[in-house]
Each structure stands twice: as structure tokens, then as C-alpha cells.
Design a protein around this motif. Structure first.
Motif, short mmCIF file in Angstrom:
data_model
loop_
_atom_site.label_atom_id
_atom_site.label_comp_id
_atom_site.label_asym_id
_atom_site.label_seq_id
_atom_site.Cartn_x
_atom_site.Cartn_y
_atom_site.Cartn_z
N ALA A 68 -1.49 3.27 0.34
CA ALA A 68 -2.90 3.66 0.60
C ALA A 68 -3.24 5.23 0.42
O ALA A 68 -2.22 6.21 0.77
CB ALA A 68 -3.36 3.50 1.96
N GLU A 69 -4.31 5.58 -0.27
CA GLU A 69 -4.57 7.14 -0.18
C GLU A 69 -4.91 7.69 1.20
O GLU A 69 -5.36 7.10 2.03
CB GLU A 69 -5.89 7.15 -1.01
CG GLU A 69 -5.61 6.83 -2.52
CD GLU A 69 -7.00 7.05 -3.61
OE1 GLU A 69 -7.87 7.58 -2.78
OE2 GLU A 69 -6.87 6.59 -4.51
N GLY A 70 -4.25 8.95 1.43
CA GLY A 70 -4.41 9.65 2.48
C GLY A 70 -3.67 9.20 3.78
O GLY A 70 -3.80 9.67 4.77
N SER A 71 -2.68 8.27 3.52
CA SER A 71 -2.00 7.63 4.53
C SER A 71 -1.03 9.03 4.96
O SER A 71 -0.27 9.47 3.87
CB SER A 71 -1.14 6.35 4.24
OG SER A 71 -0.32 6.08 5.14
N SER A 72 -0.57 8.82 6.03
CA SER A 72 0.45 10.12 6.48
C SER A 72 1.77 9.47 6.32
O SER A 72 2.99 10.30 6.88
CB SER A 72 0.21 10.63 7.92
OG SER A 72 0.10 9.54 8.82
N ASP A 73 1.98 8.04 6.00
CA ASP A 73 3.29 7.76 6.27
C ASP A 73 3.47 6.78 4.88
O ASP A 73 2.55 6.70 4.09
CB ASP A 73 3.75 6.65 7.27
CG ASP A 73 2.50 5.71 7.64
OD1 ASP A 73 2.13 5.09 6.79
OD2 ASP A 73 2.30 5.35 8.74
N ASP A 74 4.69 6.10 4.72
CA ASP A 74 4.65 5.10 3.43
C ASP A 74 4.57 3.60 3.95
O ASP A 74 5.26 2.85 3.57
CB ASP A 74 6.11 5.53 2.84
CG ASP A 74 7.36 5.10 3.96
OD1 ASP A 74 6.92 4.88 5.04
OD2 ASP A 74 8.43 5.41 3.53
N LYS A 75 3.83 3.46 4.99
CA LYS A 75 3.56 2.15 5.58
C LYS A 75 2.29 1.36 5.45
O LYS A 75 2.27 0.26 5.63
CB LYS A 75 4.20 2.30 7.29
CG LYS A 75 5.36 2.52 7.35
CD LYS A 75 5.70 2.42 9.09
CE LYS A 75 7.19 2.75 9.30
NZ LYS A 75 7.38 2.58 10.59
N THR A 76 1.44 2.19 4.87
CA THR A 76 0.21 1.63 4.74
C THR A 76 -0.19 1.41 3.12
O THR A 76 -0.06 2.39 2.50
CB THR A 76 -1.15 2.67 5.36
OG1 THR A 76 -0.73 2.72 6.47
CG2 THR A 76 -2.41 1.79 5.24
N PHE A 77 -0.68 -0.06 2.77
CA PHE A 77 -0.96 0.01 1.62
C PHE A 77 -2.57 -0.87 1.33
O PHE A 77 -2.78 -1.51 2.26
CB PHE A 77 0.15 -1.22 0.96
CG PHE A 77 1.39 -0.58 0.81
CD1 PHE A 77 1.75 -0.24 -0.29
CD2 PHE A 77 2.15 -0.71 2.07
CE1 PHE A 77 3.14 0.29 -0.59
CE2 PHE A 77 3.65 -0.14 1.71
CZ PHE A 77 4.01 0.38 0.78
N SER A 78 -2.98 -0.24 0.27
CA SER A 78 -4.33 -1.19 -0.28
C SER A 78 -3.87 -2.21 -1.14
O SER A 78 -3.07 -1.83 -2.18
CB SER A 78 -5.28 -0.20 -1.00
OG SER A 78 -5.43 1.24 -0.05
N LEU A 79 -4.45 -3.24 -0.70
CA LEU A 79 -4.34 -4.48 -1.89
C LEU A 79 -5.66 -5.13 -2.04
O LEU A 79 -6.75 -5.14 -1.30
CB LEU A 79 -3.44 -5.49 -1.11
CG LEU A 79 -2.16 -5.10 -0.54
CD1 LEU A 79 -1.80 -6.35 0.33
CD2 LEU A 79 -1.39 -5.01 -1.60
N TRP A 80 -5.65 -5.75 -3.24
CA TRP A 80 -7.02 -6.35 -3.47
C TRP A 80 -6.88 -7.20 -4.75
O TRP A 80 -5.88 -7.26 -5.28
CB TRP A 80 -8.18 -5.15 -4.14
CG TRP A 80 -7.70 -4.41 -5.51
CD1 TRP A 80 -7.82 -4.65 -6.70
CD2 TRP A 80 -6.86 -3.21 -5.44
NE1 TRP A 80 -7.57 -3.96 -7.50
CE2 TRP A 80 -6.85 -2.77 -6.83
CE3 TRP A 80 -6.14 -2.41 -4.69
CZ2 TRP A 80 -6.18 -1.72 -7.35
CZ3 TRP A 80 -5.48 -1.32 -5.16
CH2 TRP A 80 -5.28 -0.97 -6.34
#
Length: 299
Positions: free
Chosen positions: A270-282
Motif C-alpha cells: 500500500a502506498e503511504g503505509s508506514s510499515d510493510d504489513k499493508t497491501f492494496s489488492l484488486w
């Protein structure tokens, strides 16, 4: 002669009757058995080790349990149970799973061998009029517990729509993002849709009855299950992020996906995420239009 899909406008009195369902609850019990896990693994073309007692249930695979077991005489024209049981009797013919939000108790995962209980509550019933007619949204909240306590909370969005009008045009599509880091092409053939319907005991005819879905509901082909697409999005993440375990997941269906062409599931950090744990999926259809949006947060 009146069209069987005709439904009178939902006025204030009709809406009040539907909203009387708010607050209704039901509790179901089940067992997390291994056979559905093996079957979904095969359906998703995975090479997983055979599940054994204690095997952690992958995210969203709880949809294999707490299945509806209505008698055949209780089934309506669309393949679902006739309305007016736990869910309110919304008098609109087209019913879709529109999205949801899920939170896992990461210290208490669901596992093969668990005895589980799900409490479901009708949280809200709302009515809107959109460009294509009337819409009713039903929000259902689920809490899933095992012997160790609360394991999962889920909000499930159901949308009911009016029948398609002659010559009705679909809403303007949204282009899918073009900056995916990983992706997978899916061929939604009849066998894939049948297997997922069978695994989830889903009799909704839009997923397997081509005559019904095209002639009665007015769609161009069989509709790929929204939960299947969501499951494929999470599966994509598991294939590309080793050891990924979800803490939160939310998804929203944007546009129906039909079996008339392959589609893709895609993702990126995910863009702008402060960690490496958030993902955008589509999800993206063969024409490049966005079909589903999701966000996954790892534990």
C-alpha cells in the motif's frame, strides 16, 4: 400479466417493516473439518500439505463452514432460500454480496479440529435510490468463536437491486490501477464456478445457470462469486508474501465479473503505509476495468 420480477416501490411503511429485522440474531455451530480445506486447496490450484488437526485455517476459508442447509422446498426462484427467515424479505430480485470487513484475533487462529460457533446479527437495513433504481443494503455482523474464545469478527454487506430495465446501461466503469507488483490470471470456467458453489453450498443460480442469469437477471454471462474473488485476492498475497497471516481485511465489489473472459487478481504494498504489513489488492476484468478493491493488513 405482471412481470415476476416486478416489485412495488419501497415506501416508508415497507422500509419500516424491513427494519424490524434489525437486531435479530442467530447462532450456528459447526466443526472445522479437513475435507473442505483439501477441496478448496485443489480448487485454487494450490499444492498444500494435507490438513491435519491443528492446521491453521487460511484467511477467508471460514466461508466453507456455517453453510445454509435449507430444505429443497424452501428454495426460491433465484436458488436462495425464500426470503423472510433470518434475513429480511427485501422485495428486490437481484441479490449480491457487496463486500465486507474482517478482523482476526491473531492470538487465537481458527484451526482444523476446532468446534466453532458463529453468532450473526442484522445490524442495519438501509434504502437508497440510485441511477439504476432502488437499492437496499443489509449489514450483518458475525462473531466466530472456538473453544479458546473469540477468533474472528466480520461485517458482511448484502445489496438488493431492482430488476434490470430494458436497455439499462451499466454504471460507468473505473479503470484498474496499472502499477501492480504481483498478479495472477484466472480463467473462470464453469468447473471453477461449480466447485466453489458446491463447496459453499451456494444455490444462487447466477453462478451456474446461464439461461437464468442472462434471460431473467439480464447479465451477459455467469457471475463469478464475490467471495471467490476475495479469496483469490488473499491467495495471491499468500503466494507472493511467504508466511503472510492476516489481521484485517476489507473488500468492496465494484463491478460484476463474468465468465465470458479471463480476469486478473493483482496487488502491491500500500502506498503511504508506514510499515510493510499493508497491501492494496484488486480485481481487473479482461477490459482493464476495476472489479473489486481490497486492503489487507498482516499480523
Amino acid at each position: 400479466m405482471q412481470d415476476s420480477n416486478f416489485s412495488p416501490p419501497i415506501d416508508a411503511e415497507a422500509l419500516a417493516k424491513l427494519q424490524a429485522w434489525q437486531g435479530r440474531s442467530e447462532t450456528l455451530a459447526d466443526d472445522i473439518t479437513a475435507a473442505p480445506v483439501r477441496a478448496l486447496s485443489a480448487t485454487l490450484d494450490r499444492d498444500d500439505a494435507p490438513p491435519a488437526p491443528g492446521t491453521r485455517l487460511p484467511a477467508l476459508w471460514h466461508w466453507l463452514y456455517f453453510l445454509p442447509h435449507h430444505r429443497q422446498s424452501e428454495i426460491g426462484e433465484d436458488g436462495h432460500a425464500r426470503r423472510g427467515g433470518f434475513l429480511p424479505p427485501v422485495p428486490l430480485p437481484r441479490r449480491m454480496w457487496a463486500g465486507g470487513r474482517l478482523n482476526w484475533e491473531t492470538g487465537n487462529p481458527l484451526q482444523v479440529g476446532d468446534k466453532v460457533e458463529r453468532t450473526s446479527t442484522i445490524a442495519s437495513v438501509t434504502h437508497k435510490t440510485g441511477r439504476t433504481g432502488e437499492l437496499v443494503f443489509v449489514l450483518v455482523r458475525h462473531e466466530v468463536r472456538n473453544e479458546r474464545g473469540l477468533a474472528l469478527t466480520e461485517e458482511h454487506d448484502i445489496v438488493y437491486r431492482a430488476a434490470a430495465a430494458p436497455g439499462e446501461k451499466a454504471p460507468p466503469p473505473t479503470p484498474a490501477p496499472q502499477d501492480a507488483v504481483f498478479s495472477r490470471e484466472i480463467v473462470p470456467d464453469d468447473v471453477l464456478l461449480f466447485r466453489y458453489s458446491a463447496l459453499t453450498f451456494n444455490g444462487h443460480r447466477i453462478h451456474y445457470d446461464r439461461r437464468y442469469v442472462t434471460e431473467v437477471e439480464g447479465y451477459p454471462g455467469l457471475i463469478v462469486h464475490g467471495p471467490l474473488i476475495a479469496t483469490l485476492l488473499v491467495d495471491l498475497l499468500r503466494r507472493n508474501v511467504p508466511g503472510a497471516q492476516l489481521a484485517r481485511f476489507e473488500f468492496r465489489a465494484v463491478r460484476p465479473t463474468f465468465d465470458i473472459a479471463p480476469f486478473r487478481v493483482l496487488g502491491k504494498p500500500a502506498e503511504g503505509s508506514s510499515d510493510d504489513k499493508t497491501f492494496s489488492l484488486w480485481g481487473e476484468d479482461a477490459d482493464g476495468w476495476l472489479t473489486m478493491q481490497a486492503t489487507a493488513v498482516l499480523a
